[in-house]
Design a protein around this motif. Structure first.
Motif, PDB file in Angstrom:
ATOM      1  N   VAL A  82      96.281 105.962  38.757  1.00 39.03           N
ATOM      2  CA  VAL A  82      97.420 106.705  38.221  1.00 39.03           C
ATOM      3  C   VAL A  82      97.086 108.188  38.272  1.00 39.03           C
ATOM      4  O   VAL A  82      96.106 108.634  37.669  1.00 39.03           O
ATOM      5  CB  VAL A  82      97.750 106.306  36.771  1.00 39.03           C
ATOM      6  CG1 VAL A  82      99.027 107.014  36.313  1.00 39.03           C
ATOM      7  CG2 VAL A  82      97.894 104.799  36.634  1.00 39.03           C
ATOM      8  N   ALA A  83      97.876 108.955  39.009  1.00 42.00           N
ATOM      9  CA  ALA A  83      97.699 110.399  39.092  1.00 42.00           C
ATOM     10  C   ALA A  83      98.810 111.084  38.307  1.00 42.00           C
ATOM     11  O   ALA A  83      99.885 110.513  38.106  1.00 42.00           O
ATOM     12  CB  ALA A  83      97.721 110.858  40.548  1.00 42.00           C
ATOM     13  N   ASP A  84      98.542 112.310  37.847  1.00 38.50           N
ATOM     14  CA  ASP A  84      99.446 113.147  37.068  1.00 38.50           C
ATOM     15  C   ASP A  84      99.231 112.857  35.590  1.00 38.50           C
ATOM     16  O   ASP A  84      99.277 111.710  35.143  1.00 38.50           O
ATOM     17  CB  ASP A  84     100.917 112.926  37.433  1.00 38.50           C
ATOM     18  CG  ASP A  84     101.838 113.808  36.593  1.00 38.50           C
ATOM     19  OD1 ASP A  84     102.015 114.973  36.970  1.00 38.50           O
ATOM     20  OD2 ASP A  84     102.328 113.348  35.554  1.00 38.50           O
ATOM     21  N   SER A  85      99.017 113.924  34.819  1.00 41.50           N
ATOM     22  CA  SER A  85      98.655 113.762  33.408  1.00 41.50           C
ATOM     23  C   SER A  85      99.749 113.064  32.604  1.00 41.50           C
ATOM     24  O   SER A  85      99.456 112.186  31.782  1.00 41.50           O
ATOM     25  CB  SER A  85      98.328 115.126  32.787  1.00 41.50           C
ATOM     26  OG  SER A  85      99.431 116.014  32.865  1.00 41.50           O
ATOM     27  N   ASN A  86     101.009 113.433  32.800  1.00 38.94           N
ATOM     28  CA  ASN A  86     102.064 112.789  32.030  1.00 38.94           C
ATOM     29  C   ASN A  86     102.257 111.333  32.431  1.00 38.94           C
ATOM     30  O   ASN A  86     102.532 110.472  31.575  1.00 38.94           O
ATOM     31  CB  ASN A  86     103.371 113.561  32.166  1.00 38.94           C
ATOM     32  CG  ASN A  86     103.351 114.864  31.382  1.00 38.94           C
ATOM     33  OD1 ASN A  86     102.529 115.065  30.503  1.00 38.94           O
ATOM     34  ND2 ASN A  86     104.271 115.766  31.716  1.00 38.94           N
ATOM     35  N   ALA A  87     102.097 111.037  33.710  1.00 36.49           N
ATOM     36  CA  ALA A  87     102.157 109.644  34.155  1.00 36.49           C
ATOM     37  C   ALA A  87     101.022 108.834  33.533  1.00 36.49           C
ATOM     38  O   ALA A  87     101.213 107.673  33.142  1.00 36.49           O
ATOM     39  CB  ALA A  87     102.086 109.576  35.683  1.00 36.49           C
ATOM     40  N   ILE A  88      99.854 109.441  33.415  1.00 37.41           N
ATOM     41  CA  ILE A  88      98.717 108.771  32.778  1.00 37.41           C
ATOM     42  C   ILE A  88      99.023 108.490  31.312  1.00 37.41           C
ATOM     43  O   ILE A  88      98.717 107.392  30.797  1.00 37.41           O
ATOM     44  CB  ILE A  88      97.442 109.617  32.933  1.00 37.41           C
ATOM     45  CG1 ILE A  88      96.986 109.617  34.396  1.00 37.41           C
ATOM     46  CG2 ILE A  88      96.318 109.087  32.035  1.00 37.41           C
ATOM     47  CD1 ILE A  88      95.882 110.608  34.701  1.00 37.41           C
ATOM     48  N   LEU A  89      99.632 109.444  30.619  1.00 35.47           N
ATOM     49  CA  LEU A  89      99.997 109.212  29.224  1.00 35.47           C
ATOM     50  C   LEU A  89     100.925 108.015  29.089  1.00 35.47           C
ATOM     51  O   LEU A  89     100.738 107.154  28.216  1.00 35.47           O
ATOM     52  CB  LEU A  89     100.670 110.451  28.639  1.00 35.47           C
ATOM     53  CG  LEU A  89      99.849 111.724  28.483  1.00 35.47           C
ATOM     54  CD1 LEU A  89     100.670 112.785  27.752  1.00 35.47           C
ATOM     55  CD2 LEU A  89      98.542 111.480  27.759  1.00 35.47           C
ATOM     56  N   VAL A  90     101.938 107.945  29.928  1.00 35.24           N
ATOM     57  CA  VAL A  90     102.888 106.835  29.865  1.00 35.24           C
ATOM     58  C   VAL A  90     102.184 105.516  30.164  1.00 35.24           C
ATOM     59  O   VAL A  90     102.382 104.508  29.466  1.00 35.24           O
ATOM     60  CB  VAL A  90     104.059 107.070  30.844  1.00 35.24           C
ATOM     61  CG1 VAL A  90     104.944 105.832  30.948  1.00 35.24           C
ATOM     62  CG2 VAL A  90     104.888 108.269  30.395  1.00 35.24           C
ATOM     63  N   TYR A  91     101.353 105.507  31.182  1.00 27.12           N
ATOM     64  CA  TYR A  91     100.631 104.286  31.540  1.00 27.12           C
ATOM     65  C   TYR A  91      99.755 103.806  30.388  1.00 27.12           C
ATOM     66  O   TYR A  91      99.778 102.610  30.023  1.00 27.12           O
ATOM     67  CB  TYR A  91      99.768 104.537  32.784  1.00 27.12           C
ATOM     68  CG  TYR A  91      98.846 103.379  33.106  1.00 27.12           C
ATOM     69  CD1 TYR A  91      99.304 102.288  33.825  1.00 27.12           C
ATOM     70  CD2 TYR A  91      97.523 103.375  32.678  1.00 27.12           C
ATOM     71  CE1 TYR A  91      98.474 101.206  34.104  1.00 27.12           C
ATOM     72  CE2 TYR A  91      96.679 102.305  32.951  1.00 27.12           C
ATOM     73  CZ  TYR A  91      97.159 101.228  33.660  1.00 27.12           C
ATOM     74  OH  TYR A  91      96.327 100.160  33.930  1.00 27.12           O
ATOM     75  N   LEU A  92      98.990 104.717  29.800  1.00 30.00           N
ATOM     76  CA  LEU A  92      98.081 104.329  28.723  1.00 30.00           C
ATOM     77  C   LEU A  92      98.852 103.827  27.501  1.00 30.00           C
ATOM     78  O   LEU A  92      98.438 102.852  26.851  1.00 30.00           O
ATOM     79  CB  LEU A  92      97.187 105.505  28.343  1.00 30.00           C
ATOM     80  CG  LEU A  92      96.137 105.914  29.372  1.00 30.00           C
ATOM     81  CD1 LEU A  92      95.433 107.197  28.928  1.00 30.00           C
ATOM     82  CD2 LEU A  92      95.115 104.791  29.600  1.00 30.00           C
ATOM     83  N   ALA A  93      99.961 104.486  27.183  1.00 28.79           N
ATOM     84  CA  ALA A  93     100.753 104.046  26.031  1.00 28.79           C
ATOM     85  C   ALA A  93     101.317 102.654  26.252  1.00 28.79           C
ATOM     86  O   ALA A  93     101.292 101.807  25.342  1.00 28.79           O
ATOM     87  CB  ALA A  93     101.869 105.045  25.761  1.00 28.79           C
ATOM     88  N   ARG A  94     101.847 102.391  27.438  1.00 29.23           N
ATOM     89  CA  ARG A  94     102.419 101.082  27.731  1.00 29.23           C
ATOM     90  C   ARG A  94     101.335 100.002  27.870  1.00 29.23           C
ATOM     91  O   ARG A  94     101.516  98.873  27.427  1.00 29.23           O
ATOM     92  CB  ARG A  94     103.251 101.152  29.006  1.00 29.23           C
ATOM     93  CG  ARG A  94     104.540 101.932  28.876  1.00 29.23           C
ATOM     94  CD  ARG A  94     105.517 101.205  27.964  1.00 29.23           C
ATOM     95  NE  ARG A  94     106.856 101.806  28.034  1.00 29.23           N
ATOM     96  CZ  ARG A  94     107.559 102.139  26.983  1.00 29.23           C
ATOM     97  NH1 ARG A  94     107.050 101.966  25.754  1.00 29.23           N
ATOM     98  NH2 ARG A  94     108.770 102.647  27.115  1.00 29.23           N
ATOM     99  N   LEU A 131     103.625 110.526  22.507  1.00 27.93           N
ATOM    100  CA  LEU A 131     103.182 111.208  23.725  1.00 27.93           C
ATOM    101  C   LEU A 131     103.705 112.628  23.793  1.00 27.93           C
ATOM    102  O   LEU A 131     103.083 113.488  24.426  1.00 27.93           O
ATOM    103  CB  LEU A 131     103.634 110.443  24.971  1.00 27.93           C
ATOM    104  CG  LEU A 131     103.099 109.029  25.181  1.00 27.93           C
ATOM    105  CD1 LEU A 131     103.500 108.525  26.566  1.00 27.93           C
ATOM    106  CD2 LEU A 131     101.582 108.961  24.999  1.00 27.93           C
ATOM    107  N   ALA A 132     104.827 112.891  23.145  1.00 33.32           N
ATOM    108  CA  ALA A 132     105.369 114.260  23.124  1.00 33.32           C
ATOM    109  C   ALA A 132     104.351 115.227  22.539  1.00 33.32           C
ATOM    110  O   ALA A 132     104.105 116.314  23.087  1.00 33.32           O
ATOM    111  CB  ALA A 132     106.661 114.294  22.313  1.00 33.32           C
ATOM    112  N   ASP A 133     103.727 114.840  21.443  1.00 26.13           N
ATOM    113  CA  ASP A 133     102.747 115.702  20.789  1.00 26.13           C
ATOM    114  C   ASP A 133     101.488 115.855  21.635  1.00 26.13           C
ATOM    115  O   ASP A 133     100.931 116.952  21.730  1.00 26.13           O
ATOM    116  CB  ASP A 133     102.395 115.119  19.418  1.00 26.13           C
ATOM    117  CG  ASP A 133     103.629 114.936  18.561  1.00 26.13           C
ATOM    118  OD1 ASP A 133     104.186 115.944  18.098  1.00 26.13           O
ATOM    119  OD2 ASP A 133     104.057 113.773  18.377  1.00 26.13           O
ATOM    120  N   ILE A 134     101.056 114.766  22.265  1.00 27.44           N
ATOM    121  CA  ILE A 134      99.841 114.836  23.081  1.00 27.44           C
ATOM    122  C   ILE A 134     100.073 115.730  24.299  1.00 27.44           C
ATOM    123  O   ILE A 134      99.225 116.553  24.650  1.00 27.44           O
ATOM    124  CB  ILE A 134      99.414 113.419  23.528  1.00 27.44           C
ATOM    125  CG1 ILE A 134      99.263 112.493  22.326  1.00 27.44           C
ATOM    126  CG2 ILE A 134      98.123 113.486  24.332  1.00 27.44           C
ATOM    127  CD1 ILE A 134      98.411 113.052  21.204  1.00 27.44           C
TER     128      ILE A 134
END
Length: 209
Positions: free
Chosen positions: A63-75, A154-157
């Motif tokens: 998974v590349a891109d920081s925001n994409a990583i956040l979404v992946y980790l949360a899900r 994730l908004a805050d992170i």
């Protein structure tokens, strides 16, 4: 085994590591030296053709891109926290992920890149974007403790890392007491992982960080 390809001076990379830490996940850190151009080597561009950190390798899932990583980790690991499942709640988080990729990246992050990495962004534009962003955040945080609801998300992170070091770009948070209080709340979360402060200067392209 989770591996994160990172660079310690990148706020984009820090937000991914912060999420890993808050979730209590064990991971291996592989540092990519942006000053030596390691992000443009064939080995790294095979992971991310855009030649940017961070990149996450979760047992072969890349998974590349920081925001994409956040979404992946949360899900994948968040257990229902960090990213709401209801459409309205998820939309509120997505609004701030877009702000992180827009106003934050071209405001506070760009101002920091100009000062520390020899960036070529228009300084007045970066400062103006930062002021507008923090005015909005100040207003919204006066009504609630977190950016997208009653709990951290994730908004805050996504918004934390470059805001925490805004002064490195010459941006003062003194006019924004609600933003400063919000930073303190994030830093009090269990397993918080701090954004490193800048101790050296160099030259690197903003597009790589």
């Amino acid at each position: 085994m989770i591996t994160i390809y990172t660079y310690p001076r990148s706020g984009h990379a820090h937000r991914a590591e912060l999420m890993l830490s808050l979730l209590g996940l064990a991971y291996e850190r592989r540092q990519i030296d942006l000053f030596k151009g390691e992000q443009r080597t064939p080995a790294f561009t095979a992971l991310n053709p855009f030649a940017q950190v961070p990149v996450l390798d979760d047992g072969g899932t890349i998974v590349a891109d920081s925001n994409a990583i956040l979404v992946y980790l949360a899900r994948r690991y968040g257990g229902g926290a960090w990213l709401p499942h209801d459409p309205a709640g998820e939309a509120q988080v997505q609004r701030w992920l877009s702000a992180a990729a827009g106003m934050l990246a071209f405001g506070p992050a760009a101002a920091r890149a100009n000062r520390l990495f020899g960036g070529k962004h228009n300084p007045e534009d970066a400062q103006a974007r930062a002021a507008r962003l923090y005015q909005v955040m100040e207003s919204e945080l006066s009504a609630r403790e977190w950016l997208a609801g009653a709990a951290p998300s994730l908004a805050d992170i996504a918004m934390y890392s470059y805001t925490a070091v805004a002064d490195e770009g010459g941006i003062s948070l003194t006019p924004y007491p609600q933003v400063r209080a919000w930073l303190t709340r994030i830093e009090a979360l269990p397993r918080f992982h701090a954004m490193p402060r800048e101790t050296e200067r160099g030259q690197v392209r903003q597009s790589d960080i």
